[in-house]
Design an enzyme around this catalytic site. Structure first.
Site, PDB file in Angstrom:
ATOM      1  N   ASP A  59       0.904  -1.125  -0.041  1.00  0.00           N
ATOM      2  CA  ASP A  59       0.154   0.046   0.102  1.00  0.00           C
ATOM      3  C   ASP A  59       0.907   1.293  -0.096  1.00  0.00           C
ATOM      4  OD1 ASP A  59      -1.650   2.352   0.599  1.00  0.00           O
ATOM      5  OD2 ASP A  59      -2.828   0.983   2.079  1.00  0.00           O
ATOM      6  N   ASN A  85       2.468   5.408 -11.588  1.00  0.00           N
ATOM      7  CA  ASN A  85       1.103   5.186 -12.214  1.00  0.00           C
ATOM      8  C   ASN A  85      -0.137   4.977 -11.284  1.00  0.00           C
ATOM      9  OD1 ASN A  85      -0.964   4.537 -14.514  1.00  0.00           O
ATOM     10  ND2 ASN A  85      -0.517   2.435 -13.448  1.00  0.00           N
ATOM     11  N   TYR A 147      -9.197  15.019  -6.732  1.00  0.00           N
ATOM     12  CA  TYR A 147      -8.442  14.486  -7.784  1.00  0.00           C
ATOM     13  C   TYR A 147      -7.752  15.832  -8.547  1.00  0.00           C
ATOM     14  CZ  TYR A 147      -7.261  11.464 -11.953  1.00  0.00           C
ATOM     15  OH  TYR A 147      -6.650  10.813 -12.867  1.00  0.00           O
ATOM     16  N   LYS A 151      -3.506  15.979  -8.817  1.00  0.00           N
ATOM     17  CA  LYS A 151      -2.936  15.924 -10.155  1.00  0.00           C
ATOM     18  C   LYS A 151      -2.135  17.226 -10.513  1.00  0.00           C
ATOM     19  CE  LYS A 151      -3.530  11.599 -11.283  1.00  0.00           C
ATOM     20  NZ  LYS A 151      -2.571  10.439 -11.303  1.00  0.00           N
TER      21      LYS A 151
HETATM   22  N1  LIG Z   1      -8.492   5.964 -16.305  1.00  0.00           N
HETATM   23  C1  LIG Z   1      -8.819   7.194 -16.570  1.00  0.00           C
HETATM   24  O1  LIG Z   1      -9.750   7.704 -16.872  1.00  0.00           O
HETATM   25  C2  LIG Z   1      -7.551   8.176 -16.207  1.00  0.00           C
HETATM   26  C3  LIG Z   1      -7.417   9.380 -16.794  1.00  0.00           C
HETATM   27  C4  LIG Z   1      -6.390  10.248 -16.481  1.00  0.00           C
HETATM   28  C5  LIG Z   1      -5.381   9.800 -15.718  1.00  0.00           C
HETATM   29  N2  LIG Z   1      -5.472   8.522 -15.195  1.00  0.00           N
HETATM   30  C6  LIG Z   1      -4.218   8.087 -14.389  1.00  0.00           C
HETATM   31  O2  LIG Z   1      -3.753   6.947 -14.820  1.00  0.00           O
HETATM   32  C7  LIG Z   1      -3.194   5.976 -13.609  1.00  0.00           C
HETATM   33  C8  LIG Z   1      -3.800   4.659 -13.673  1.00  0.00           C
HETATM   34  O3  LIG Z   1      -5.231   4.857 -13.615  1.00  0.00           O
HETATM   35  P1  LIG Z   1      -6.214   3.421 -14.019  1.00  0.00           P
HETATM   36  O4  LIG Z   1      -7.355   4.344 -14.756  1.00  0.00           O
HETATM   37  O5  LIG Z   1      -5.589   2.560 -14.431  1.00  0.00           O
HETATM   38  O6  LIG Z   1      -6.832   3.151 -12.729  1.00  0.00           O
HETATM   39  P2  LIG Z   1      -7.233   1.791 -12.047  1.00  0.00           P
HETATM   40  O7  LIG Z   1      -7.408   0.892 -13.212  1.00  0.00           O
HETATM   41  O8  LIG Z   1      -8.360   1.960 -11.040  1.00  0.00           O
HETATM   42  O9  LIG Z   1      -5.914   1.422 -11.395  1.00  0.00           O
HETATM   43  C9  LIG Z   1      -5.333   1.916 -10.276  1.00  0.00           C
HETATM   44  C10 LIG Z   1      -4.089   1.041  -9.708  1.00  0.00           C
HETATM   45  O10 LIG Z   1      -3.624   2.007  -8.747  1.00  0.00           O
HETATM   46  C11 LIG Z   1      -3.531   1.040  -7.701  1.00  0.00           C
HETATM   47  N3  LIG Z   1      -3.489   1.357  -6.364  1.00  0.00           N
HETATM   48  C12 LIG Z   1      -4.661   2.302  -5.989  1.00  0.00           C
HETATM   49  N4  LIG Z   1      -4.507   2.572  -4.682  1.00  0.00           N
HETATM   50  C13 LIG Z   1      -3.185   2.322  -4.093  1.00  0.00           C
HETATM   51  C14 LIG Z   1      -2.477   2.025  -2.998  1.00  0.00           C
HETATM   52  N5  LIG Z   1      -3.054   2.887  -1.752  1.00  0.00           N
HETATM   53  N6  LIG Z   1      -1.343   1.524  -2.815  1.00  0.00           N
HETATM   54  C15 LIG Z   1      -1.038   0.954  -4.062  1.00  0.00           C
HETATM   55  N7  LIG Z   1      -1.512   0.644  -5.164  1.00  0.00           N
HETATM   56  C16 LIG Z   1      -2.717   1.360  -5.281  1.00  0.00           C
HETATM   57  C17 LIG Z   1      -4.351  -0.260  -7.872  1.00  0.00           C
HETATM   58  O11 LIG Z   1      -4.225  -1.274  -7.337  1.00  0.00           O
HETATM   59  P3  LIG Z   1      -4.627  -2.076  -6.089  1.00  0.00           P
HETATM   60  O12 LIG Z   1      -6.003  -1.525  -6.057  1.00  0.00           O
HETATM   61  O13 LIG Z   1      -4.592  -3.685  -6.388  1.00  0.00           O
HETATM   62  O14 LIG Z   1      -3.605  -1.882  -4.928  1.00  0.00           O
HETATM   63  C18 LIG Z   1      -4.340  -0.126  -9.303  1.00  0.00           C
HETATM   64  O15 LIG Z   1      -3.418  -1.225  -9.684  1.00  0.00           O
HETATM   65  C19 LIG Z   1      -3.732   6.839 -12.248  1.00  0.00           C
HETATM   66  O16 LIG Z   1      -2.690   7.786 -11.746  1.00  0.00           O
HETATM   67  C20 LIG Z   1      -4.901   7.869 -12.963  1.00  0.00           C
HETATM   68  O17 LIG Z   1      -4.945   9.019 -12.042  1.00  0.00           O
HETATM   69  C21 LIG Z   1      -6.385   7.756 -15.541  1.00  0.00           C
END
Ligand SMILES: NC(=O)c1ccc[n+]([C@@H]2O[C@H](COP(=O)([O-])OP(=O)(O)OC[C@H]3O[C@@H](n4cnc5c(N)ncnc54)[C@H](OP(=O)(O)O)[C@@H]3O)[C@@H](O)[C@H]2O)c1
Length: 260
Positions: A59, A85, A147, A151
């Site tokens: 975590d 990420n 958020y 960011k």
């Molecule tokens: N999807 C979008 O619309 C979007 C747009 C712009 C930017 N982003 C950015 O892209 C990145 C990836 O997002 P995603 O869309 O792939 O989201 P996602 O599918 O929800 O994945 C989030 C990841 O973060 C991990 N995580 C969350 N809390 C954590 C913690 N306390 N400790 C360790 N790991 C943690 C989760 O793993 P576990 O829960 O297994 O720990 C998971 O692997 C993020 O930084 C997000 O802000 C996403």
């Protein structure tokens, strides 16, 4: 920048974008240290990837776990890359927001990881940090105040770190996707994006863009059109974006209310 043979730590590896990045990097010949809280999902992911990779369950909001991760990385030998990420997002109006959680995962933990792993990364001739931000790291958007704050902070930190390190061996990159189809977005967010005409990318498109940014050693990359235009417009003429988003506020509030 050449990826082949590089050891790269990737946080959020089990998420939608993380899994796609892991696949792109593994196919390009990187050796990954895959990090998230879910050890079983990490092992499943490792099985699907070509090549040899390590997993570390942590975590990232737990400072002791971050220290253990730092020691683990030191024990593995050379570290060439860190991709921050992992992220969380809450779609709610201000009264319902949990600010601490979003600031810890999206801002504080990446800053601490950069700080802790910097000495190890700086031992390499060709190392890098990528901080994954968002279009919402440049545009304040109603319903995403926590958020956006996290960011915006990450973008500022990345810029300061890049300028502090100067034209040294370590490259510091900022990567800003727009809305993407992953689990971070609730059904309410997806429905709102549909109604507002906001485009959403696939995780594979986002991962390919990150790899191309890395290969080109490009300092900053913002994905999507018209999002790139809005990022620039918001910086130069924020009052125009104030007006554009004011017109969308009723729709945003409607969807935020459906999920609370
Ligand atoms: N999807 C979008 O619309 C979007 C747009 C712009 C930017 N982003 C950015 O892209 C990145 C990836 O997002 P995603 O869309 O792939 O989201 P996602 O599918 O929800 O994945 C989030 C990841 O973060 C991990 N995580 C969350 N809390 C954590 C913690 N306390 N400790 C360790 N790991 C943690 C989760 O793993 P576990 O829960 O297994 O720990 C998971 O692997 C993020 O930084 C997000 O802000 C996403």
């Amino acid at each position: 920048m050449n990826i082949k043979g590089k050891t790269i730590l990737l946080t959020g590896a089990t998420g939608g974008i993380g899994q796609a990045i892991a696949m792109e990097l593994a196919k390009a010949g990187a050796e990954l240290i895959l990090v998230s809280r879910d050890s079983e999902a990490l092992l499943r992911l490792r099985q699907q990837l070509p090549g040899q990779h390590r997993v570390f369950s942590a975590d990232i909001t737990d400072e002791k776990a971050l220290r253990r991760l730092q020691v683990f990385c030191q024990q593995q030998g050379a570290l060439h890359g860190l991709i921050n990420n992992a992220g969380i997002s809450q779609f709610d109006m201000v009264a319902q927001q949990d600010y601490a959680a979003q600031i810890k995962v999206n801002l504080l933990a990446p800053m601490q990881l950069c700080q802790q792993l910097l000495p190890q990364l700086q031992q390499q001739a060709d190392a890098f940090i990528v901080n994954v931000g968002s279009a919402f790291g440049s545009i304040g958007y109603p319903g995403f105040s926590g958020y956006c704050a996290s960011k915006f902070g990450l973008r500022g930190f990345t810029e300061a770190l890049k300028r502090e390190l100067g034209a040294g061996k370590l490259q510091v990159l900022y990567f800003a996707p727009r809305a993407t189809h992953t689990g971070i977005n609730s059904a309410a967010v997806v429905a709102m994006n549909q109604q507002l005409g906001n485009q959403m990318d696939s995780p594979e498109q986002v991962a390919a863009a990150l790899l191309s940014q890395l290969k080109a050693s490009q300092s900053r990359r913002f994905l999507g059109w018209p999002e790139q235009l809005f990022v620039r417009l918001n910086a130069l003429f924020p009052a125009l974006v104030d007006k554009a988003l004011q017109k969308k506020l009723a729709v945003i509030e409607k969807y935020a209310a459906t999920k609370s």
